[in-house]
Scaffold this motif. Structure first.
Motif, short mmCIF file in Angstrom:
data_model
loop_
_atom_site.label_atom_id
_atom_site.label_comp_id
_atom_site.label_asym_id
_atom_site.label_seq_id
_atom_site.Cartn_x
_atom_site.Cartn_y
_atom_site.Cartn_z
N ALA A 163 0.85 -1.21 0.00
CA ALA A 163 0.00 0.00 0.00
C ALA A 163 0.87 1.24 0.00
CB ALA A 163 -0.89 -0.01 1.23
N PHE A 164 0.37 2.29 -0.66
CA PHE A 164 1.14 3.54 -0.68
C PHE A 164 0.19 4.74 -0.74
CE2 PHE A 164 1.04 1.45 -4.82
CZ PHE A 164 0.33 2.37 -5.57
N ALA A 165 0.74 5.90 -0.41
CA ALA A 165 -0.07 7.12 -0.43
C ALA A 165 -0.35 7.53 -1.87
CB ALA A 165 0.67 8.22 0.30
N ASP A 166 -1.40 8.32 -2.06
CA ASP A 166 -1.74 8.76 -3.40
C ASP A 166 -1.75 10.29 -3.45
OD1 ASP A 166 -2.73 9.20 -5.91
OD2 ASP A 166 -4.15 7.53 -5.82
N VAL A 167 -0.69 10.84 -4.02
CA VAL A 167 -0.54 12.29 -4.06
C VAL A 167 -1.57 12.91 -5.01
CG1 VAL A 167 1.23 12.30 -5.87
CG2 VAL A 167 1.22 14.09 -4.21
N VAL A 168 -2.00 12.15 -6.02
CA VAL A 168 -2.99 12.66 -6.97
C VAL A 168 -4.34 12.85 -6.27
CG1 VAL A 168 -4.11 12.25 -9.19
CG2 VAL A 168 -1.79 11.47 -8.83
N THR A 169 -4.70 11.88 -5.44
CA THR A 169 -5.95 12.00 -4.69
C THR A 169 -5.94 13.26 -3.82
OG1 THR A 169 -6.22 9.61 -4.65
CG2 THR A 169 -7.38 10.83 -2.94
N VAL A 170 -4.81 13.50 -3.18
CA VAL A 170 -4.70 14.68 -2.30
C VAL A 170 -4.95 15.96 -3.12
CG1 VAL A 170 -3.11 16.01 -0.86
CG2 VAL A 170 -3.12 13.53 -0.72
N TYR A 171 -4.40 16.00 -4.33
CA TYR A 171 -4.59 17.22 -5.13
C TYR A 171 -6.02 17.33 -5.66
CZ TYR A 171 -3.57 21.23 -7.92
OH TYR A 171 -3.59 22.50 -8.42
N ILE A 172 -6.63 16.19 -5.97
CA ILE A 172 -8.03 16.21 -6.42
C ILE A 172 -8.92 16.75 -5.30
CG2 ILE A 172 -10.00 14.76 -7.07
CD1 ILE A 172 -7.96 12.89 -8.41
N VAL A 173 -8.63 16.29 -4.07
CA VAL A 173 -9.40 16.75 -2.91
C VAL A 173 -9.24 18.27 -2.76
CG1 VAL A 173 -9.50 16.68 -0.38
CG2 VAL A 173 -9.33 14.56 -1.68
N PHE A 174 -8.01 18.72 -2.85
CA PHE A 174 -7.76 20.16 -2.72
C PHE A 174 -8.52 20.94 -3.82
CE2 PHE A 174 -5.19 23.70 -4.37
CZ PHE A 174 -5.32 24.59 -3.30
N SER A 175 -8.45 20.44 -5.06
CA SER A 175 -9.13 21.12 -6.17
C SER A 175 -10.64 21.17 -5.93
CB SER A 175 -8.89 20.38 -7.49
OG SER A 175 -7.54 20.24 -7.71
N ALA A 176 -11.20 20.05 -5.47
CA ALA A 176 -12.65 19.99 -5.26
C ALA A 176 -13.07 20.92 -4.13
CB ALA A 176 -13.06 18.56 -4.96
N ARG A 215 -11.47 23.58 -3.15
CA ARG A 215 -11.22 24.98 -3.52
C ARG A 215 -12.11 25.46 -4.68
NH1 ARG A 215 -7.94 29.35 -3.34
NH2 ARG A 215 -7.08 30.17 -5.29
N TYR A 216 -12.28 24.61 -5.72
CA TYR A 216 -12.98 25.07 -6.92
C TYR A 216 -14.41 24.52 -7.05
CZ TYR A 216 -8.15 26.18 -8.09
OH TYR A 216 -6.87 26.65 -8.06
N GLY A 217 -14.75 23.49 -6.31
CA GLY A 217 -16.11 22.95 -6.37
C GLY A 217 -16.17 21.53 -6.88
N GLN A 218 -17.40 21.00 -6.84
CA GLN A 218 -17.59 19.58 -7.15
C GLN A 218 -17.33 19.25 -8.62
OE1 GLN A 218 -21.53 18.01 -6.22
NE2 GLN A 218 -20.52 16.33 -5.19
N LYS A 219 -17.85 20.07 -9.52
CA LYS A 219 -17.69 19.76 -10.95
C LYS A 219 -16.24 19.87 -11.40
CE LYS A 219 -21.43 22.16 -12.02
NZ LYS A 219 -22.30 22.96 -12.89
N PRO A 220 -15.53 20.97 -11.06
CA PRO A 220 -14.10 20.99 -11.41
C PRO A 220 -13.34 19.84 -10.75
CG PRO A 220 -14.83 23.17 -10.79
CD PRO A 220 -15.95 22.25 -10.47
N GLY A 221 -13.71 19.52 -9.50
CA GLY A 221 -13.05 18.41 -8.79
C GLY A 221 -13.19 17.11 -9.54
N MET A 222 -14.42 16.86 -10.01
CA MET A 222 -14.68 15.63 -10.77
C MET A 222 -13.92 15.64 -12.09
SD MET A 222 -18.57 14.31 -10.75
CE MET A 222 -19.38 15.89 -10.63
N THR A 223 -13.90 16.81 -12.74
CA THR A 223 -13.23 16.91 -14.05
C THR A 223 -11.72 16.67 -13.90
OG1 THR A 223 -14.90 18.48 -14.74
CG2 THR A 223 -12.92 18.38 -16.08
N TYR A 224 -11.14 17.30 -12.89
CA TYR A 224 -9.70 17.07 -12.65
C TYR A 224 -9.46 15.61 -12.26
CZ TYR A 224 -9.28 22.15 -12.78
OH TYR A 224 -9.32 23.46 -13.16
N GLY A 225 -10.40 15.05 -11.50
CA GLY A 225 -10.31 13.64 -11.12
C GLY A 225 -10.32 12.75 -12.35
N PHE A 226 -11.26 13.02 -13.25
CA PHE A 226 -11.37 12.22 -14.47
C PHE A 226 -10.09 12.34 -15.30
CE2 PHE A 226 -12.68 11.56 -18.89
CZ PHE A 226 -13.30 10.33 -18.78
#
Lengths: 288, 166
Positions: free
Chosen positions: B33-46, B48-59
């Motif tokens: 198991a390892f940490a996921d730095v991408v998840t952390v940034y998606i969380v921050f984006s969501a 800070r910028y909202g649910q739809k941008p968060g989902m888009t950056y996630g996708f």
């Protein structure tokens, strides 16, 4: 209409989620299609190219160990050549040389492991030989010690290998002295121990017997070492057999890729049989 | 900073983080198991910028990690869901929430998104053929713990100032 527009504007986050999840579903459903495979193959090429550069540095630092391994492998190969030479001479003396002539000549493609992942999200090896070097899907990957895995994806200069230590891997095996056959799989518990399946209680099998790949295999050449039987436990209908693998995956650096030239007529016939038999080795290998 | 510049900057950061995750962070695995730095940034984006941008950056990040890792569908699904869940903790511009409330929202978003993401991934993939209890412990429990710890560190080092200035 107004209600519909209001509904969409109020729930557009859900609609976007639905849209993205739908796309993800399409990717999952059609991941084996040519277009998606070519995208993933390009990704593999990119990923492997970077890994190649990274591994160059670490390999340079461990050249001493690599040389030691090569020396060991060379000595083992030399021993095999001598042993096989003796066997051929013995066989010729007994007038059975024709037995060996039925095997087609084997060509091996040497490759280096540029990336290896053994974690809960990925479990694979990437080697620096691809379609340009003659590597194709479903070729066997081995070392002089034994079988390593099977090629599952190929790009121009790299290939992905599903190792024996993968829940989806299986290969037909045969024991050296009793000629007992079965399917080798790994259950994920111990790194060095795999399991031989579908060995009926009526079979004769002993501990410390050596296992090799069998001729039934759809991808592996006959006679690649696999491991030694270390534990035999009788169960309801079959034995549960633990096999200690010959290959040490923790120190793998170089491998060979070998193509099995199976008569297509035989493959077709075996596949036809596989549809009918529950425990047919071919079905078990192909099914995964 | 213009909206478009911000978008392109975020997309660039996401792509860089995906590559960083693949070649650096994932090498520090414990029991697989390892940490996921991408998840952390998606969380921050969501957040800070909202649910739809968060989902888009996630996708988008799912596409990049999927192409790199070979599991395109599973990665895009996982990361989209992470962005969607974190979006529930969106802190709007000019929010009157106190510093500790904002921190709590970010932490909750990080924990729940990571847990959901790892759970979806673990349900679909078990490459090491781990027995179910171990699979849950390592692929979900331990991975979520690592990601959450990384989220806490990232908050203290980088995100605190940005989120509190909203």
């Amino acid at each position: 209409m107004t209600k519909l527009i209001t509904f969409f504007s109020r729930n557009n986050a859900y609609l976007l989620l639905f849209f993205y999840c739908g796309l993800a579903g399409v990717f999952i459903r059609y991941q084996d299609t040519y277009s998606l495979k070519s995208i993933l193959s390009a990704g593999t090429e990119f990923r492997a190219a970077i890994s190649h550069r990274i591994s160059d540095v670490s390999i340079y630092l461990s050249l001493g160990e690599v040389n030691e391994n090569l020396t060991r492998q060379n000595s083992k190969l030399l021993a095999d050549v001598i042993r096989q030479g003796n066997t051929i001479r013995e066989t010729e003396r007994n007038g059975q040389a024709a037995l060996f002539m039925t095997d087609s000549p084997v060509s091996m493609i040497p490759a280096r492991i540029v990336e290896r992942r053994f974690n809960t999200r990925e479990n694979l090896l990437i080697i620096n030989a691809g379609s340009k070097q003659g590597v194709e899907e479903d070729m066997a990957v081995l070392t002089p010690d034994g079988i390593v895995g099977r090629i599952i994806q190929v790009s121009n200069n790299y290939a992905k290998v599903m190792p024996v230590l993968h829940s989806d891997f299986s290969v037909s095996v045969i024991s050296d002295s009793n000629k007992t056959q079965g399917i080798l799989r790994w259950n994920g518990e111990k790194e060095q121990i795999a399991q031989m399946h579908y060995v009926p209680l009526s079979s004769s099998v002993h501990e410390k017997e050596k296992l090799f790949t069998a001729d039934f295999s759809t991808f592996a050449l006959r006679g690649i070492p696999v491991g030694n039987i270390v534990e035999i436990v009788p169960e309801k209908r079959f034995y549960r057999i633990n096999v200690e693998l010959d290959v040490d995956f923790s120190s793998l650096t170089h491998v060979l890729v070998a193509k099995k030239s199976t008569d297509p007529e035989k493959v077709g016939l075996m596949q036809g049989d596989a549809d009918e038999g529950e425990h047919n080795p071919v079905e078990s290998e192909r099914g995964n | 900073m213009g909206n478009n510049v911000l978008k392109y900057a975020t997309i660039t950061i996401v792509v860089v983080l995906c590559i960083l995750q693949h070649y650096v962070v994932s090498r520090f695995a414990l029991f697989g198991a390892f940490a996921d730095v991408v998840t952390v940034y998606i969380v921050f984006s969501a957040v800070r910028y909202g649910q739809k941008p968060g989902m888009t950056y996630g996708f988008l990040s799912g596409l990049v990690t999927g192409v790199l890792g070979g599991n395109l569908g599973v990665e895009t699904l996982t990361k989209t869901i992470e962005g969607f869940i974190a979006g529930y903790f969106f802190i709007p511009e000019g929010s009157h929430a106190s510093a500790s409330q904002k921190k709590r929202m970010y932490y909750k978003a990080a924990l729940l998104s990571s847990l959901a993401g790892r759970t979806v991934y673990a349900l679909m993939i078990n490459v090491l053929s781990l027995p179910v209890p171990w699979h849950i412990a390592y692929s979900i429990g331990l991975a979520t713990l690592f990601t959450f710890t990384l989220a806490v560190v990232a908050y203290q080092l980088f995100f605190k100032k940005i989120l509190l200035s909203k």
